[in-house]
Design an enzyme around this catalytic site. Structure first.
Site, PDB file in Angstrom:
ATOM      1  N   ASP A 211       0.817  -1.218   0.000  1.00 14.46           N
ATOM      2  CA  ASP A 211       0.000   0.000   0.000  1.00 14.46           C
ATOM      3  C   ASP A 211       0.849   1.266   0.000  1.00 14.46           C
ATOM      4  O   ASP A 211       0.308   2.367  -0.030  1.00 14.46           O
ATOM      5  CB  ASP A 211      -0.920  -0.020   1.232  1.00 14.46           C
ATOM      6  CG  ASP A 211      -2.007   1.040   1.182  1.00 14.46           C
ATOM      7  OD1 ASP A 211      -2.483   1.350   0.078  1.00 14.46           O
ATOM      8  OD2 ASP A 211      -2.378   1.569   2.246  1.00 14.46           O
ATOM      9  N   SER A 233      -6.771   5.219   0.075  1.00 12.39           N
ATOM     10  CA  SER A 233      -7.100   3.917  -0.504  1.00 12.39           C
ATOM     11  C   SER A 233      -8.589   3.646  -0.354  1.00 12.39           C
ATOM     12  O   SER A 233      -9.180   3.922   0.703  1.00 12.39           O
ATOM     13  CB  SER A 233      -6.305   2.809   0.192  1.00 12.39           C
ATOM     14  OG  SER A 233      -4.915   3.060   0.119  1.00 12.39           O
ATOM     15  N   GLN A 283      -5.324  -1.949  -6.737  1.00  7.16           N
ATOM     16  CA  GLN A 283      -5.925  -1.022  -5.780  1.00  7.16           C
ATOM     17  C   GLN A 283      -6.576   0.141  -6.519  1.00  7.16           C
ATOM     18  O   GLN A 283      -6.042   0.638  -7.512  1.00  7.16           O
ATOM     19  CB  GLN A 283      -4.881  -0.455  -4.816  1.00  7.16           C
ATOM     20  CG  GLN A 283      -5.462   0.486  -3.771  1.00  7.16           C
ATOM     21  CD  GLN A 283      -4.399   1.047  -2.833  1.00  7.16           C
ATOM     22  OE1 GLN A 283      -3.918   2.163  -3.016  1.00  7.16           O
ATOM     23  NE2 GLN A 283      -4.028   0.260  -1.827  1.00  7.16           N
TER      24      GLN A 283
END
Length: 300
Positions: A211, A233, A283
């Site tokens: 991430d 996110s 993502q």
């Protein structure tokens, strides 16, 4: 680091991170986690994803290993408050085990994760080849590049024990030079230290690290840095193909296929340095330009 003045460039140690990933079990299917003492103003998404995977993994037989996870970031996490992880044992089959985890703060869900675990068995085997890039030993780290440019390492790079060595430009460099804009973002990374040998720790650490740079790839395509950008996110998916060690160099080959409507999509393939594809990541993130006046994106 030999220069003692550089000590402030480093935040929590690997032991600190492993400590917060070692959740407290407070009931059969309920766990409690915390955040490092130093970090961002809200809980880092990779941390809550890693902790949720730890919670799920601790309810699964040791001979079954996680092969996929799908997660949604619902609300910002409060780093000053413990996170409660409630594990739902959805299914225990002959070959697959499914778990659903809800992360809770202040009585509300902040994150959900579904993970599937598989008992190893033989089958077909192929993969895409690794991109041809310089080895990590030939590249400076993100911290070194930022220190050389700004005289210090910003906090958002300092609060994790992951060493990263980007192959291409950083976002602030692409912001200054339009010729550096790119839709690809290969980065060498590894945990700065030695990890325990168990596979759950390795995949949880890669979940954490995955991430860190994905949404940067969207910024690189548009010549933007973090200045004037509101970013978070939204969801995150990972597939684990082969065993690996997160404390050895991994190439995170990232790209962005699309950005639209204040959302950007990025995906990445993770390779060992000998070319084994070990993980795939996708993502979508919220990316709002909050200082759009006077700015023109020539590639939009």
């Amino acid at each position: 680091m030999t220069d003692p003045t550089g000590a402030a460039d480093w935040g929590p140690s690997l032991d600190d991170l492993l400590g917060v990933l070692d959740l407290e079990r407070i009931e059969v299917n309920i766990f409690r986690g915390s955040s490092p003492s130093e970090g961002p103003q809200r809980v880092f998404g990779g941390l809550v994803a890693g902790q949720a995977l730890v919670a799920a993994g601790r309810t699964v037989p040791e001979d079954r290993h996680v092969h996929s996870l799908h997660a949604y970031f619902i609300r910002p996490g409060d780093p000053d408050v413990p996170i409660v992880y409630d594990v739902d044992r959805v299914r225990d089959g002959r070959s697959f085990t499914t778990r659903r985890v809800v992360a809770i703060q202040h009585g509300k869900a902040i994150f959900t994760l579904s993970a599937s675990f598989h008992k190893e068995e033989p089958g077909l085997d192929h993969q895409l080849p690794m991109p041809d890039v310089p080895p990590p030993e030939e590249l400076p780290s993100t911290r070194d590049r930022l220190r050389a440019e700004f005289g210090k390492v910003p906090g958002f790079v300092r609060w994790h024990p992951i060493e990263m060595r980007p192959v291409g430009p950083l976002s602030y460099e692409a912001e200054r030079d339009p010729d550096l804009r790119t839709a690809t973002n290969p980065v060498w990374l590894k945990v700065d230290g030695k990890l325990p040998d168990d596979r759950l720790t390795q995949v949880c650490m890669m979940t954490y690290a995955s991430d860190l740079t994905l949404l940067d790839t969207v910024l690189l395509q548009h010549g933007r840095s973090f200045a004037g950008i509101s970013m978070a996110s939204l969801d995150h998916a990972m597939w684990f193909h082969r065993p690996f060690r997160a404390d050895e160099w991994l190439l995170y080959a990232q790209e962005t296929p699309s950005a639209q409507g204040a959302r950007g999509l990025a995906r990445g393939l993770v390779y060992t340095r000998d070319g084994q594809l070990v993980c795939s990541v996708v993502q979508e993130g919220l990316i709002r330009v909050v200082d759009a006046e006077g700015w023109e994106d020539t590639r939009a």
